[in-house]
Each structure stands twice: as C-alpha cells, then as structure tokens.
Design a protein around this motif. Structure first.
Motif, PDB file in Angstrom:
ATOM      1  N   SER A 194      46.777  41.103  51.090  1.00 24.69           N
ATOM      2  CA  SER A 194      46.663  42.407  50.431  1.00 24.69           C
ATOM      3  C   SER A 194      47.891  43.278  50.709  1.00 24.69           C
ATOM      4  O   SER A 194      48.293  44.072  49.868  1.00 24.69           O
ATOM      5  CB  SER A 194      45.388  43.134  50.882  1.00 24.69           C
ATOM      6  OG  SER A 194      45.437  43.428  52.263  1.00 24.69           O
ATOM      7  N   ARG A 243      48.803  39.978  56.070  1.00 24.16           N
ATOM      8  CA  ARG A 243      47.688  39.811  55.142  1.00 24.16           C
ATOM      9  C   ARG A 243      48.151  39.812  53.693  1.00 24.16           C
ATOM     10  O   ARG A 243      49.076  40.526  53.314  1.00 24.16           O
ATOM     11  CB  ARG A 243      46.660  40.938  55.328  1.00 24.16           C
ATOM     12  CG  ARG A 243      45.993  40.952  56.686  1.00 24.16           C
ATOM     13  CD  ARG A 243      44.988  39.805  56.766  1.00 24.16           C
ATOM     14  NE  ARG A 243      44.328  39.734  58.031  1.00 24.16           N
ATOM     15  CZ  ARG A 243      43.133  40.245  58.298  1.00 24.16           C
ATOM     16  NH1 ARG A 243      42.473  40.899  57.354  1.00 24.16           N
ATOM     17  NH2 ARG A 243      42.608  40.092  59.486  1.00 24.16           N
ATOM     18  N   GLN A 255      40.796  38.084  43.876  1.00 22.83           N
ATOM     19  CA  GLN A 255      42.012  37.417  44.284  1.00 22.83           C
ATOM     20  C   GLN A 255      41.880  35.904  44.383  1.00 22.83           C
ATOM     21  O   GLN A 255      40.785  35.343  44.286  1.00 22.83           O
ATOM     22  CB  GLN A 255      42.477  37.972  45.631  1.00 22.83           C
ATOM     23  CG  GLN A 255      43.294  39.227  45.489  1.00 22.83           C
ATOM     24  CD  GLN A 255      44.576  39.005  44.708  1.00 22.83           C
ATOM     25  OE1 GLN A 255      45.300  38.054  44.908  1.00 22.83           O
ATOM     26  NE2 GLN A 255      44.881  39.916  43.799  1.00 22.83           N
ATOM     27  N   PHE A 286      39.961  42.126  47.830  1.00 23.16           N
ATOM     28  CA  PHE A 286      40.262  41.260  48.971  1.00 23.16           C
ATOM     29  C   PHE A 286      39.101  41.377  49.952  1.00 23.16           C
ATOM     30  O   PHE A 286      39.230  41.966  51.024  1.00 23.16           O
ATOM     31  CB  PHE A 286      41.562  41.695  49.669  1.00 23.16           C
ATOM     32  CG  PHE A 286      42.793  41.452  48.870  1.00 23.16           C
ATOM     33  CD1 PHE A 286      43.536  40.299  49.048  1.00 23.16           C
ATOM     34  CD2 PHE A 286      43.236  42.381  47.942  1.00 23.16           C
ATOM     35  CE1 PHE A 286      44.684  40.067  48.311  1.00 23.16           C
ATOM     36  CE2 PHE A 286      44.392  42.171  47.206  1.00 23.16           C
ATOM     37  CZ  PHE A 286      45.111  41.014  47.395  1.00 23.16           C
ATOM     38  N   CYS A 302      45.943  36.045  41.428  1.00 26.23           N
ATOM     39  CA  CYS A 302      46.605  37.106  42.180  1.00 26.23           C
ATOM     40  C   CYS A 302      47.297  38.078  41.228  1.00 26.23           C
ATOM     41  O   CYS A 302      48.085  37.653  40.375  1.00 26.23           O
ATOM     42  CB  CYS A 302      47.620  36.498  43.153  1.00 26.23           C
ATOM     43  SG  CYS A 302      48.562  37.729  44.054  1.00 26.23           S
TER      44      CYS A 302
END
Length: 168
Positions: A43, A41, A114, A90, A138
């Motif tokens: 994150s 992922r 994000q 996220f 990001c």
C-alpha cells in the motif's frame, strides 16, 4: 488469492481492460483502505506512485495511523472530506464484507481489491448495489500499464517510444 478460494473456480468476470481504463480516467479521488506507513508494504508503494505519477486526490484510511507520507490518515471512509471515486483495498479477505459496507455508505463508485484479493460474494453484492468492482489487480500497475509507465514501476515492457501518454 486467499486460502479459502484456492480450490474454487472463479466464476465472476471483472471489467475488461478498456473498462478499467475508463474507471481510472473518470476517477478524481482514490481512498486507500488499509494504507500503511511502512515503506515495505504494498500500500505504501501504491501511495507513493499515485502521489507522484497521477492527478488523483489520494486519501489514506487506517484507524491506527495518524500520518502517511506527510498526509493525514482517516480512521474510516466515513471520515473522508468527500466520497472517493475508487476505494482501493489492502485488507484481509475476512474484512472485505465490512469494507464493502463502508464503501457503499461512503458513496464511492468503485471497489478495487488489490492483487491476491478475490471475494466473489462481495463482488456480487457490490455490483448489485451499483458499484463497479475490480479484483486481483493493482491500481498502480494498471495505471502505469495504461499510461506507458510500467517501466517506471519496475517492469521491462520492451516498448521504446518517445511519445508520452496522457495521465488518467
């Protein structure tokens, strides 16, 4: 970009590069809302980068996880030991108004959505409440970009330098 905004023009204007740099430089803590313990992922990638390449106090927020990267996970922003300077989000588009409410209640200074996350109404409400807002960017990429670390983040910047940049 989320499905419900693909046909609408973007009218909200976010902070400039120098303004984003100032946000990152002034921040001391970042809470990652929607943090995941799954290495695949986004994150998780952001979390590992921030822990290894920045000076931030990093907090993970996820109501279902207990530990990520050996650190405790908090069920909500309200459970954090301090008000985070940046809330890095996220979460799904439809969850963003709720995240904004939690961000305001927690006393955070910046709401950071994000890549691919864009919600103009949430941005307007956040700014009206005194929050700084960054969308569709990001934290990892921005931090690396401002500090000469994009090559470490997987980008070929084409810049050759022995000069080390100061960390934000």
């Amino acid at each position: 970009m989320s499905a419900d905004t693909t046909d609408r023009p973007r009218t909200w204007t976010g902070p400039t590069a120098p303004e984003r740099l100032a946000l990152l430089r002034s921040a001391e803590s970042i809470a990652i809302v929607g943090a995941s313990d799954k290495p695949s992922r986004a994150s998780y990638f952001v979390a590992t980068y921030l822990l290894s390449s920045s000076r931030y106090r990093v907090y993970f927020v996820n109501p279902t996880a207990k530990e990520i990267l050996g650190r405790p996970v908090y069920a909500s922003l309200a459970d954090l030991p301090e008000a985070p300077d940046i809330v890095d989000v996220f979460r799904r588009h439809e969850d963003l108004p709720e995240v904004l409410a939690e961000t305001k209640a927690a006393g955070a200074g910046t709401l950071w959505l994000q890549l691919g996350s864009w919600h103009e109404e949430v941005a307007r409400q956040a700014e009206a409440s005194g929050l700084s807002v960054v969308m569709d960017r990001c934290v990892k990429i921005e931090h690396a970009r401002f500090h000469g670390g994009l090559n470490l983040a997987g980008f070929n910047t084409g810049v050759i330098s022995s000069k080390r940049q100061l960390t934000a």
